[in-house]
Design a protein around this motif. Structure first.
Motif, PDB file in Angstrom:
ATOM      1  N   HIS A 136     -17.153 -16.370 -21.992  1.00  0.00           N
ATOM      2  CA  HIS A 136     -18.551 -15.978 -21.785  1.00  0.00           C
ATOM      3  C   HIS A 136     -19.512 -17.055 -22.274  1.00  0.00           C
ATOM      4  O   HIS A 136     -20.552 -17.295 -21.650  1.00  0.00           O
ATOM      5  CB  HIS A 136     -18.837 -14.663 -22.516  1.00  0.00           C
ATOM      6  N   VAL A 179     -21.924 -17.829 -17.434  1.00  0.00           N
ATOM      7  CA  VAL A 179     -21.826 -16.509 -16.806  1.00  0.00           C
ATOM      8  C   VAL A 179     -21.117 -16.575 -15.464  1.00  0.00           C
ATOM      9  O   VAL A 179     -20.349 -15.669 -15.104  1.00  0.00           O
ATOM     10  CB  VAL A 179     -23.222 -15.879 -16.654  1.00  0.00           C
ATOM     11  N   ALA A 224     -17.477 -16.747 -16.115  1.00  0.00           N
ATOM     12  CA  ALA A 224     -17.020 -15.483 -16.677  1.00  0.00           C
ATOM     13  C   ALA A 224     -16.848 -14.420 -15.594  1.00  0.00           C
ATOM     14  O   ALA A 224     -15.842 -13.706 -15.552  1.00  0.00           O
ATOM     15  CB  ALA A 224     -18.005 -14.997 -17.743  1.00  0.00           C
ATOM     16  N   SER A 236     -13.485 -12.509 -14.226  1.00  0.00           N
ATOM     17  CA  SER A 236     -13.428 -11.047 -14.193  1.00  0.00           C
ATOM     18  C   SER A 236     -13.045 -10.545 -12.815  1.00  0.00           C
ATOM     19  O   SER A 236     -12.250  -9.596 -12.672  1.00  0.00           O
ATOM     20  CB  SER A 236     -14.782 -10.466 -14.611  1.00  0.00           C
ATOM     21  N   SER A 270     -15.478  -7.435 -19.219  1.00  0.00           N
ATOM     22  CA  SER A 270     -16.769  -7.125 -18.619  1.00  0.00           C
ATOM     23  C   SER A 270     -17.661  -6.328 -19.561  1.00  0.00           C
ATOM     24  O   SER A 270     -18.885  -6.483 -19.561  1.00  0.00           O
ATOM     25  CB  SER A 270     -16.578  -6.366 -17.305  1.00  0.00           C
ATOM     26  N   TYR A 318     -19.537  -8.532 -21.826  1.00  0.00           N
ATOM     27  CA  TYR A 318     -20.696  -9.078 -21.112  1.00  0.00           C
ATOM     28  C   TYR A 318     -21.863  -8.095 -21.147  1.00  0.00           C
ATOM     29  O   TYR A 318     -22.996  -8.454 -21.472  1.00  0.00           O
ATOM     30  CB  TYR A 318     -20.298  -9.381 -19.667  1.00  0.00           C
ATOM     31  N   ALA A 367     -26.296 -18.929 -22.553  1.00  0.00           N
ATOM     32  CA  ALA A 367     -25.530 -17.756 -22.971  1.00  0.00           C
ATOM     33  C   ALA A 367     -26.099 -17.244 -24.294  1.00  0.00           C
ATOM     34  O   ALA A 367     -26.391 -18.041 -25.195  1.00  0.00           O
ATOM     35  CB  ALA A 367     -24.059 -18.112 -23.153  1.00  0.00           C
ATOM     36  N   LEU A 386     -23.204 -12.385 -28.371  1.00  0.00           N
ATOM     37  CA  LEU A 386     -21.772 -12.286 -28.087  1.00  0.00           C
ATOM     38  C   LEU A 386     -20.941 -12.293 -29.359  1.00  0.00           C
ATOM     39  O   LEU A 386     -20.014 -11.488 -29.529  1.00  0.00           O
ATOM     40  CB  LEU A 386     -21.341 -13.446 -27.186  1.00  0.00           C
TER      41      LEU A 386
END
Length: 499
Positions: A175, A179, A182, A186, A336, A339, A366, A371
Motif C-alpha cells: 500500500h 494505490v 495495491a 488485490s 483491501s 486500504y 500514500a 496505514l
C-alpha cells in the motif's frame, strides 16, 4: 486562513455566498494551501474494473468461512431468510451510496455524506463506526490467515504471530508503494478466490442432496420451530450478522473516490457490479456447501467448504485446492480492508476530527501514518487476543451503525435538498434507503443476540471516541477539507435562501 465563524458576516447580494461552518473550528490550518498539499492522494489511479475488484475483495473471505456459523443460530431456513434480508439491505444501501458518491466523490465516503446531511456530530458518528469496522476486521482476518497457515502445515509454524507480523508488514508495504499497484494486486488475488469458489460449487453440486439442507435437530422449545427453522423464528434474527458475511465491506468502495478515474461514473458502476457478483457467489456457495454434506455437518466448521467436499473422508485434489484458495480469499479481504481503514482515517484526520498528523501523505501520495498506526494496532490486537470471532463481531456492530446513518443521510438529503445535482439517482429513491435504514437497525439489535460482550466493547470504544470529539476535536475542525467545504456550501446556500 479559512475558518468557521460563530457569526458569519452578512453576504452582499452581488457576491457569492461565503461558506458557513460550525462554530469553534480552528483558525490556523484551514486556508493554508500547504496543509492540504501535504494531504493529497494519487488521483486517477483506479478505473471501474479495479474499483469493482476492490468491492468484491472486501467481502470474498466471508464466502469461505464464517457465514456457516449462522446455521447453528437459525438452521438452513433461518440463515437463508437472514441472508436474503441482509442481501436486500446491502443492495438498497449500495444503490443509495451510488447516488451519494456521485454527489460527493471524496475519500471521506460515509463520513462525508453524513457530514452534509446530519452535521458534524452525524459525520463523526458515521466515520467512527466505519473505522471500528475497518480497523477490527483486518485484525480478525489475519488471525484466520494464521489458522489457515497452521492447518495447512506451511513453513512448519506452530505459532501464528509471525504470520500476523509478515502479513501486516508485507501488505502495508504494498500500500505504501502506491494505490494503483495495491489495487491491481488485490484484483489478481480476488480473481483467484472467485474462480476457486466457482470451481468448488461445480464439485460440490455433484454431491448435492436437498435432504441434507434441513438435517439440523429441531429445538422443540423454540417458538415456530420446524425442520427448516430448527431454532424457531428468533433464529432468523440471530442469523442476521452471519448473513451479512456474504456482503460485509462492499460499502467501502466510495472510500476510493479521490483516487478513482471519473468517480461520478465509475463509482455507481463499480458498486452495482460488485453487488451483483457477491449475490451470485452467496447463492452458489450457500447452496453448494450445505447441500453437499448437509447443514449439520458444516454449521460449526472452521473451513466449511473443505468439509463440504470431504465429509468424513480423506482430502481430495479439489478440497486441497479450495483450502489454499481460501487463504487467497482471506488475503484479498485483509489487504483491501487495510486500504479502506486507512482512507477513512485519512479523511477524518484531514478534516480535524482525529489528530491531523494521521493524514500526512508520502511522496507516493500514500497516507503512511494512516496505514502504519492502524496496522500496529491490528497486529497488537491479533497477537494479544487471538480471538478473531470476537473482533469480527465488534466490526459488525460498527458496520450496522454506519449503514443506518448512511441510509439516513440519503433520506435527509433527498428531502432537504431535492434540487441538489445528482448525476446518478437511486432506483426507488427514499423508499430504497428507508428499507436499508430499517434493516440496518434490525441487524444492529441482532448483534446483541450473537455476542453481547462484543457489542458492549464496541459501545465502550464508541463512547471514548465521542468524548474525544465532544471535548476536543469538534473545536478544531479544518474548514477547507473537501467534506467540510461541501457541507459549508450547503449552509451558505441555505442562508442565502433565507435572506
Amino acid at each position: 486562513m479559512a475558518e468557521y465563524a460563530d457569526n458569519p458576516a452578512p453576504v452582499p447580494v452581488s457576491a457569492p455566498p461565503a461558506p458557513a461552518a460550525p462554530p469553534g473550528a480552528d483558525t490556523a490550518a484551514g486556508a493554508d494551501a500547504a496543509y492540504l498539499e501535504r494531504r493529497t492522494l494519487r488521483r486517477g489511479s483506479a478505473g471501474w474494473l479495479l474499483l469493482t475488484g476492490l468491492g468484491v475483495a472486501y467481502v470474498v473471505s466471508g464466502d469461505f468461512s464464517g457465514w456457516n456459523l449462522g446455521l447453528a443460530k437459525g438452521g438452513f431456513g433461518g440463515l437463508a431468510i437472514a441472508t436474503a434480508l441482509m442481501g436486500a439491505m446491502y443492495a438498497c444501501l449500495v444503490f443509495s451510496l451510488a447516488e451519494l458518491s456521485a454527489i460527493l466523490p471524496t475519500a471521506g465516503g460515509g463520513y462525508g455524506f453524513a457530514r452534509r446531511a446530519l452535521g458534524t456530530w452525524g459525520g463523526f458518528l458515521t466515520g467512527t463506526a466505519i473505522l471500528i469496522e475497518y480497523i477490527l476486521a483486518p485484525a480478525a482476518i489475519v488471525i484466520f490467515i494464521g489458522d489457515y497457515v497452521e492447518s495447512l502445515g506451511l513453513f512448519g509454524l506452530t505459532s501464528s504471530w509471525p504470520v500476523y507480523l509478515v502479513c501486516f508488514a508485507l501488505f502495508i508495504g504494498i500500500h505504501l508503494w502506491g494505490v494503483g499497484e495495491a489495487l491491481r494486486f488485490s484484483l489478481v488475488v480476488t480473481a483467484i478466490a472467485v474462480a476457486a469458489l466457482l470451481i468448488f460449487a461445480v464439485g460440490a453440486f455433484t454431491e448435492f442432496s436437498a435432504a441434507g439442507l434441513d438435517d439440523i435437530p429441531v429445538d422443540t422449545a423454540a417458538t415456530g420451530a420446524s425442520s427448516w427453522l430448527p431454532f424457531g423464528v428468533l433464529g432468523i434474527w440471530a442469523a442476521f450478522p452471519f448473513g451479512m458475511w456474504f456482503f460485509l465491506g462492499v460499502e467501502g468502495v466510495p472510500l476510493a473516490a479521490e483516487e478513482a478515474q471519473d468517480p461520478v461514473r465509475s463509482m455507481p458502476k463499480a458498486l452495482s457490479i460488485s453487488m451483483g457478483i457477491l449475490v451470485l457467489l452467496a447463492v452458489v456457495t450457500f447452496l453448494a456447501a450445505t447441500g453437499a454434506q448437509g447443514a449439520n455437518a458444516v454449521k460449526d466448521a472452521g473451513n466449511p467448504l473443505v468439509v463440504a467436499l470431504e465429509g468424513d473422508g480423506d482430502p481430495t485434489a479439489l478440497s486441497r485446492f479450495v483450502n489454499y484458495a481460501g487463504l487467497a480469499g482471506l488475503v484479498a479481504s485483509f489487504f483491501s480492508l487495510i486500504y479502506a481503514g486507512s482512507r477513512q482515517l485519512f479523511a477524518l484526520s484531514r478534516a480535524g476530527y482525529l489528530p491531523r498528523f494521521l493524514s500526512l501523505t508520502s511522496r507516493r501520495k500514500a497516507p503512511y501514518l494512516g496505514l502504519l498506526i492502524p496496522g500496529a494496532l491490528g497486529f497488537a490486537l491479533a497477537a494479544g487476543t487471538g480471538n478473531g470471532a470476537r473482533m469480527l463481531n465488534i466490526a459488525v456492530f460498527g458496520a450496522t451503525i454506519s449503514y443506518a446513518l448512511m441510509a439516513l443521510s440519503h433520506i435527509v438529503l433527498r428531502r432537504r435538498e431535492p434540487d441538489l445535482a445528482r448525476p446518478y439517482r437511486t432506483p426507488g429513491g427514499i423508499a430504497t434507503s428507508s428499507a436499508a435504514f430499517v434493516l440496518a437497525l434490525s441487524a444492529l439489535v441482532a448483534t446483541f443476540l450473537v455476542d453481547k460482550d462484543a457489542a458492549f466493547i464496541a459501545v465502550a470504544v464508541y463512547a471514548v471516541a465521542l468524548a474525544y470529539f465532544a471535548f476536543y476535536s469538534r473545536h478544531r475542525l479544518v474548514a477547507s477539507a473537501p467534506e467540510e467545504e461541501f457541507a459549508a456550501l450547503a449552509a451558505a446556500e441555505a442562508e442565502l435562501t433565507r435572506d
